[in-house]
Design a protein around this motif. Structure first.
Motif, PDB file in Angstrom:
ATOM      1  N   ASP A  56       3.904   5.500  -5.799  1.00 49.81           N
ATOM      2  CA  ASP A  56       3.713   5.475  -7.254  1.00 49.81           C
ATOM      3  C   ASP A  56       2.663   6.486  -7.693  1.00 49.81           C
ATOM      4  O   ASP A  56       2.813   7.151  -8.725  1.00 49.81           O
ATOM      5  CB  ASP A  56       3.295   4.074  -7.699  1.00 49.81           C
ATOM      6  N   ARG A  57       1.600   6.592  -6.929  1.00 50.33           N
ATOM      7  CA  ARG A  57       0.461   7.411  -7.346  1.00 50.33           C
ATOM      8  C   ARG A  57       0.671   8.904  -7.073  1.00 50.33           C
ATOM      9  O   ARG A  57       0.283   9.753  -7.882  1.00 50.33           O
ATOM     10  CB  ARG A  57      -0.815   6.933  -6.647  1.00 50.33           C
ATOM     11  N   TYR A  63       2.208   1.739  -3.380  1.00 52.44           N
ATOM     12  CA  TYR A  63       1.135   2.265  -4.225  1.00 52.44           C
ATOM     13  C   TYR A  63       1.007   3.782  -4.055  1.00 52.44           C
ATOM     14  O   TYR A  63       0.883   4.527  -5.044  1.00 52.44           O
ATOM     15  CB  TYR A  63      -0.178   1.576  -3.867  1.00 52.44           C
ATOM     16  N   ASN A  91       0.822  -1.209   0.000  1.00 54.52           N
ATOM     17  CA  ASN A  91       0.000   0.000   0.000  1.00 54.52           C
ATOM     18  C   ASN A  91       0.858   1.263   0.000  1.00 54.52           C
ATOM     19  O   ASN A  91       0.544   2.243  -0.693  1.00 54.52           O
ATOM     20  CB  ASN A  91      -0.932   0.011   1.218  1.00 54.52           C
TER      21      ASN A  91
END
Length: 545
Positions: A196-197, A193, A190
Motif C-alpha cells: 500500500d505504501r 502495508y 506488514n
C-alpha cells in the motif's frame, strides 16, 4: 495427493490442468489493474551523507559495507557532513575515529544469543521465534534506513536485521507449524502495508532496498494464512487489493511492447506472450555492497550503469550471485540478469494470477475471474513454450536476445513442478535430472557449477530444497522427494548438534564443510532454514505414524 503447504489455490490446479489449451496471449493483458500510484520516496544513506558515504564504503571502515547503511547517527546528517568537510583535510584526521564518534553500529540479536544444544533441535527452533522477533513501529528512528512496519515481524538473523520478502514466506511455514497464527497474520499484514505504501514489497525493509522487489511470494503468504485460519478465513478477500497492486507492479506496460522486447519488469516474448523478468529501478552501485559493486564494475566490459542494473536485478531475484546469470563459463563481470526471462519468477506470477482469480470468484466477479483464469493459462503455456528445453529435458530460463532456452541448469527448473506447470512427462524428465545431476549427500545442489558464488555448487538453500520436494511430490516422484527431505534435515540437525546454529545455506557436496562464497560471512539464525526444517521434520513425523 499430498502437496505440502503450497495448498490453497495452488493445490486446486491439477497436473492435467497444465495441459489445457491456452487462451490467446493477449488475454493476459486484459485484466483491469489499479492505476499508477505516486509513491513516497525516502532518502537513502548515500543521499544523506554525500561524500562521507563513499569514503566510508570505499575505505572499508566496516568490514561489511552493510554495517554503515544500517547505522544510527548521533547527530543530524547535515551536521555530520559539515563536520566531515571541515575535518577531513586537517592533519591527523582519522576516518574510522570520525565515524565512531558520529554513528552507532547495529547489533544483531543472534550475535548475543547462545543456543542450548542439549535441549534439542525443536526447543532451539521454538526459542528462535522469540530471538528473531521484532516489535512493530509506527515510525522508524530518526535518520534510520529502517522502514517502519506497524506489526511485529521476524528477521532472518545475523547481518539481516530487517524483514526480507521471499525469506519471510519460508519463515512463515514454520510459524504455521508452530501454531503461531497471530504472528503469521501480522507478517502478512506488514507486507500488505508495504504494498500500500510503496506500490510493491521492497527487497527488504530498508530505504536502500526500495528500488527493487524480490521473488513475489505474497500470494502464497495469503494462501498460507487462509490455511492456518481454517474454514471461514477471509484472508484472500481481505488482501485482494494488495494482490492486485502486486500484480500491477510485475506486469503493467507489457501490452505496449513489441514482440521480443522488454522494459522494466515486463517482457513481450517473440510470439507476443507477456512474461516478466527481474529488474531494479536504479543503475547505481548497491549501497549495502557499494565497494564490491564499484570494484566489480571495473572488471566488466559493460558500461557501469548496465553492469550495476544487472547486479541489482540479480539481487532482486534472491540469487545474488549465481552463474545462472552469467555468460556460460564466465564470471560476474559478464552478468546479464535482465537478458533472461526467469522460469521461477513466472511460476510465482502464475500462482498470483490463480489467487486473484479465486478472489474474484469469491467476490462474485465472474468477468475478472475469467480474465485471471485466462491470464494464468496463457502464462503457463508460455512457460512451457519458452522455458522447456526439450533437447535437454529440463526447465531453464529463456535467453531473450539469443531467442533460445538458456543452457544453464539450475534448481529453478523445479519450480514448474511445484506450481503445476509441467506435464507429467516433463516432470519425470526433470526428476531424472535432479536425481542424476543435482542430488548430493546433503540434498540438491543449487547449480552444478562450482563457481565460487554462493548460489552455485556446492551450496544448497532451504527455499529451493523445499520447493523441489513439493514439486516432486506433486508429480508422484515420492521416493526422490523423501530422499532429498531426509538428507536435508539430517544435515541441518547434524550441523546444529556440532555448532549450535542453523545456517542460511549448507554445503551438500562435502557435508563436513561449511558453505562458502558470497560477499559476506556465513550467517546464522536463520529464518527460512528454521521454517523449512520444522515443516519437513513434522512431515517426517506424520509419515512415520
Amino acid at each position: 495427493m499430498k502437496y505440502f503447504l503450497l495448498g490453497g489455490v495452488l493445490a486446486l490446479a491439477s497436473t492435467a490442468a497444465a495441459q489445457r489449451p491456452a487462451s490467446p496471449a493477449q488475454n493476459a493483458a486484459t485484466v483491469k489493474l489499479p492505476g499508477s500510484l505516486s509513491m513516497p520516496t525516502l532518502p537513502t544513506p548515500r543521499q544523506l551523507y554525500p561524500g562521507l558515504f563513499e569514503a566510508v564504503q570505499l575505505n572499508r571502515v566496516y568490514a561489511d559495507n552493510k554495517t554503515f547503511v544500517d547505522v544510527l547517527p548521533t547527530a543530524p546528517p547535515a551536521e555530520i557532513v559539515a563536520a566531515y568537510e571541515r575535518q577531513r583535510s586537517q592533519p591527523g584526521f582519522d576516518l574510522k575515529t570520525f565515524v565512531g564518534q558520529y554513528f552507532k553500529p547495529p547489533v544483531a540479536a543472534t550475535d548475543v544469543y547462545r543456543s542450548n544444544v542439549q535441549a534439542g533441535i525443536r526447543a532451539h527452533l521454538d526459542t528462535l521465534w522469540t530471538v528473531l522477533r521484532r516489535p512493530g513501529q509506527a515510525e522508524a528512528a530518526q535518520y534510520s534506513s529502517l522502514l517502519p512496519l506497524p506489526r511485529p515481524y521476524l528477521v532472518p538473523g545475523g547481518r539481516f536485521r530487517e524483514i526480507y520478502y521471499w525469506d519471510s514466506y519460508f519463515t512463515m511455514l514454520g510459524l504455521r507449524q508452530a501454531g503461531r497464527t497471530a504472528l503469521l497474520r501480522d507478517m502478512v499484514a506488514n507486507f500488505a502495508y508495504l504494498i500500500d505504501r510503496y506500490g510493491h514489497v521492497p527487497n527488504g525493509s530498508r530505504t536502500y532496498y526500495l528500488t527493487r522487489s524480490q521473488p513475489p511470494f505474497f500470494a502464497l503468504m495469503v494462501q498460507l494464512l487462509a490455511q492456518a485460519e481454517g474454514p471461514g478465513s477471509q484472508a484472500v478477500q481481505q488482501f485482494r487489493p494488495q494482490l492486485k497492486l502486486e500484480y500491477a507492479y510485475w506486469t503493467s506496460g507489457g501490452d505496449k511492447l513489441q514482440p521480443g522486447t522488454a522494459a522494466g519488469r515486463t517482457v513481450r516474448m517473440p510470439g507476443g506472450e507477456p512474461l516478466s523478468r527481474y529488474w531494479d529501478d536504479s543503475d547505481q552501485p548497491r549501497e549495502e555492497s557499494y565497494r564490491e559493486d564499484v570494484e566489480a564494475a571495473k572488471k566488466s566490459k559493460q558500461p557501469a550503469p548496465v553492469f550495476n542494473r544487472n547486479v541489482r536485478a540479480a539481487a532482486a531475484s534472491g540469487w545474488d550471485f549465481s552463474s545462472r546469470w552469467f555468460v556460460p563459463g564466465k564470471g560476474l563481470e559478464t552478468i546479464r540478469t535482465t537478458s533472461l526471462v526467469p522460469v521461477d519468477l513466472n511460476c510465482l506470477l502464475l500462482t498470483l494470477e490463480q489467487t486473484l482469480g479465486t478472489a474474484a470468484r469469491q467476490a462474485g466477479d465472474s468477468t475478472e475471474a475469467k480474465q485471471f483464469r485466462q491470464a494464468g493459462q496463457a502464462r503457463a503455456a508460455a512457460i512451457r513454450k519458452y522455458c522447456w528445453d526439450a533437447k535437454a529435458g529440463f526447465y531453464v530460463d529463456y535467453d531473450l536476445p539469443q531467442r533460445r532456452p538458456s543452457p544453464v541448469h539450475t534448481l529453478a527448473g523445479a519450480f514448474p513442478l511445484a506450481f503445476g506447470v509441467a506435464t507429467p512427462d516433463q516432470a519425470k524428465k526433470v526428476a531424472s535430472h535432479l536425481q542424476n545431476e543435482f542430488l548430493r549427500p546433503g540434498g540438491l545442489l543449487t547449480t552444478t557449477n562450482p563457481s565460487g558464488q554462493q548460489w552455485d555448487a556446492p551450496n544448497a538453500w532451504a527455499p529451493l530444497e523445499y520447493l523441489s520436494i513439493v514439486g516432486l511430490r506433486r508429480y508422484q516422484q515420492t521416493a526422490l522427494a523423501d530422499t532429498v527431505a531426509h538428507r536435508w534435515t539430517r544435515l541441518n540437525v547434524r550441523v546444529f548438534n556440532q555448532t549450535g546454529k542453523l545456517l542460511e545455506k549448507y554445503n551438500v557436496e562435502n557435508t563436513g564443510l561449511l558453505a562458502g562464497g558470497g560477499e559476506y560471512p556465513l550467517q546464522d539464525g536463520f529464518g527460512w532454514t528454521n521454517g523449512v526444517l520444522l515443516t519437513l521434520l513434522n512431515e517426517e513425523k506424520k509419515a512415520v505414524k
